[in-house]
Motif scaffolding. Structure first.
Motif, short mmCIF file in Angstrom:
data_model
loop_
_atom_site.label_atom_id
_atom_site.label_comp_id
_atom_site.label_asym_id
_atom_site.label_seq_id
_atom_site.Cartn_x
_atom_site.Cartn_y
_atom_site.Cartn_z
N GLU A 1 -5.36 -2.64 -2.25
CA GLU A 1 -6.34 -3.06 -2.74
C GLU A 1 -7.73 -2.44 -3.80
OE1 GLU A 1 -10.26 -5.14 -1.97
OE2 GLU A 1 -8.24 -4.97 -0.04
N GLN A 2 -7.70 -1.54 -4.61
CA GLN A 2 -7.87 -1.18 -5.49
C GLN A 2 -8.10 -2.18 -6.43
OE1 GLN A 2 -8.12 2.89 -5.41
NE2 GLN A 2 -9.57 3.51 -4.59
N ARG A 3 -6.21 -2.04 -6.66
CA ARG A 3 -5.24 -2.56 -7.68
C ARG A 3 -5.88 -3.94 -7.47
NH1 ARG A 3 -1.43 -1.55 -12.09
NH2 ARG A 3 -2.84 0.17 -11.58
N ALA A 4 -5.78 -4.68 -6.63
CA ALA A 4 -6.65 -5.82 -6.37
C ALA A 4 -7.63 -6.70 -7.01
CB ALA A 4 -6.18 -6.35 -4.91
N ALA A 5 -8.41 -5.87 -6.68
CA ALA A 5 -10.28 -6.21 -7.30
C ALA A 5 -10.11 -5.44 -8.80
CB ALA A 5 -10.52 -4.30 -6.61
N VAL A 6 -9.13 -4.38 -9.57
CA VAL A 6 -8.97 -4.46 -10.87
C VAL A 6 -9.06 -5.28 -11.48
CG1 VAL A 6 -8.33 -2.83 -12.14
CG2 VAL A 6 -9.39 -1.89 -10.58
N HIS A 7 -7.76 -5.91 -10.87
CA HIS A 7 -7.09 -7.17 -11.91
C HIS A 7 -7.60 -8.54 -10.86
CE1 HIS A 7 -4.49 -4.56 -14.15
NE2 HIS A 7 -4.35 -4.03 -12.42
N GLY A 8 -8.82 -8.27 -10.82
CA GLY A 8 -9.17 -9.60 -9.94
C GLY A 8 -8.39 -10.22 -9.60
N GLN A 9 -7.59 -9.73 -8.20
CA GLN A 9 -6.66 -10.75 -7.24
C GLN A 9 -7.12 -10.89 -6.04
OE1 GLN A 9 -2.53 -9.20 -6.84
NE2 GLN A 9 -2.34 -9.65 -9.01
N ALA B 1 3.50 -6.95 -9.82
CA ALA B 1 4.12 -8.32 -10.92
C ALA B 1 3.85 -9.41 -9.83
CB ALA B 1 5.40 -7.98 -11.34
N GLY B 2 3.69 -8.85 -8.96
CA GLY B 2 3.98 -9.90 -7.71
C GLY B 2 2.28 -10.27 -6.71
N ASP B 3 2.18 -10.28 -5.56
CA ASP B 3 1.57 -10.76 -4.51
C ASP B 3 0.52 -9.40 -3.93
OD1 ASP B 3 -0.56 -11.92 -2.58
OD2 ASP B 3 1.03 -14.07 -2.20
N ILE B 4 -0.03 -9.04 -4.22
CA ILE B 4 -0.55 -7.51 -3.73
C ILE B 4 -1.37 -8.03 -2.33
CG2 ILE B 4 -2.97 -6.07 -3.59
CD1 ILE B 4 -2.41 -5.68 -6.84
N GLY B 5 -2.06 -9.46 -2.27
CA GLY B 5 -2.57 -9.97 -0.35
C GLY B 5 -1.18 -9.67 0.36
N ALA B 6 -0.18 -10.22 -0.49
CA ALA B 6 1.19 -10.61 0.26
C ALA B 6 1.67 -8.81 0.64
CB ALA B 6 2.22 -11.32 0.37
N VAL B 7 1.77 -7.96 -0.09
CA VAL B 7 2.28 -7.19 0.03
C VAL B 7 1.20 -5.80 0.85
CG1 VAL B 7 2.97 -4.56 -0.98
CG2 VAL B 7 3.46 -6.76 -1.98
N ARG B 8 0.02 -6.03 0.98
CA ARG B 8 -0.79 -5.65 1.48
C ARG B 8 -0.84 -6.00 3.47
NH1 ARG B 8 -5.93 -5.69 2.10
NH2 ARG B 8 -6.53 -3.54 2.17
N ALA B 9 -0.25 -7.23 3.14
CA ALA B 9 0.37 -7.78 5.23
C ALA B 9 0.87 -7.05 4.87
CB ALA B 9 -0.15 -9.34 5.07
N ALA B 10 2.37 -6.74 4.42
CA ALA B 10 3.03 -6.33 4.95
C ALA B 10 3.44 -4.77 5.04
CB ALA B 10 4.67 -6.48 3.90
N VAL B 11 2.08 -4.21 4.37
CA VAL B 11 2.62 -2.87 5.13
C VAL B 11 1.47 -2.59 5.80
CG1 VAL B 11 1.12 -0.89 4.21
CG2 VAL B 11 2.56 -2.18 2.68
N LEU C 1 9.50 -1.64 1.12
CA LEU C 1 9.84 -0.61 -0.79
C LEU C 1 9.92 -0.72 -1.30
CD1 LEU C 1 10.75 3.00 0.84
CD2 LEU C 1 8.12 2.09 0.94
N VAL C 2 10.60 -1.99 -1.25
CA VAL C 2 10.81 -2.91 -2.58
C VAL C 2 9.23 -3.52 -2.82
CG1 VAL C 2 12.66 -4.61 -4.01
CG2 VAL C 2 13.82 -2.64 -2.05
N LYS C 3 8.82 -4.26 -1.91
CA LYS C 3 7.98 -5.57 -2.27
C LYS C 3 7.25 -4.00 -2.92
CE LYS C 3 9.07 -8.13 1.03
NZ LYS C 3 9.48 -10.05 0.49
#
Length: 192
Positions: free
Chosen positions: A181-189, A106-116, A98-100
């Motif tokens: 996923e939506q956030r990553a798509a909007v911010h081009g991550q 501000a972090g690596d959304i892909g890594a956070v998604r993988a953790a989820v 949850l901290v991640k």
């Protein structure tokens, strides 16, 4: 809550060795309490010294002797006294995931998604294990028949709570994955 209360709850199922308790914690109280084998052995020794459990030695061929623990009358009285006390404050969630997630913007959304996603896999496995335990407890009966016929309903009720918790973890995980996923798509991550 002290570990001893969870140990006494597990021993209500019957006599067990420290090894059996450590292994069986997964099947009896893991949905609300965890402990390492070392913690269990230390607690069993303290409980024996306090007269809450009794141990008997079972000699084995080709293996070390084992000690089987059971609740004493004093242990059963301690269970009664414990259940009469008001419960402590509700559990506080301290979850690094949850901290991640909190830092995802501000972090690596892909890594956070993988953790989820990993947490969801873990919840799915736990839910499947809990369902196997539920089926074993029911033994082909309906829940109503189980409640009417069983000597102890506590293990089933706590199991249902553990199942509910894991289902909610999966529901939240699904929502979190979609939003990340939506956030990553909007911010081009790049996401996984």
């Amino acid at each position: 809550m002290a570990l001893r209360n969870a140990v006494m709850a597990a021993l209500l199922e019957g006599e067990a060795s420290g090894y059996d308790l450590a292994k069986g914690f997964d099947a009896t109280v893991a949905n609300f309490w965890t402990a390492t084998p070392q913690q269990l052995y230390r607690e069993l020794d303290r409980m024996e010294a306090e007269g809450l459990v009794a141990a008997r030695v079972v000699e084995q061929e080709r293996r070390p002797n084992k000690r089987l623990f059971s609740l004493t009358d004093a242990g059963r009285a301690a269970v009664r006294a414990y259940t009469a006390e008001p419960p402590g404050r509700p559990a506080v969630v301290r979850d690094e995931l949850l901290v991640k997630v909190q830092c995802a913007d501000a972090g690596d959304i892909g890594a956070v998604r993988a953790a989820v996603a990993e947490r969801m896999e873990w919840a799915t496995a736990k839910l499947a294990r809990y369902e196997r335990i539920r089926q074993r407890l029911l033994a082909g009966r309906s829940e109503e028949a189980y409640f009417a016929e069983t000597d102890r309903i506590g293990p089933y009720l706590t199991l249902l709570r553990g199942m509910s918790f894991e289902r909610e973890n999966l529901q939240w995980g699904d929502l979190a994955l979609r939003r990340l996923e939506q956030r990553a798509a909007v911010h081009g991550q790049q996401s996984e």
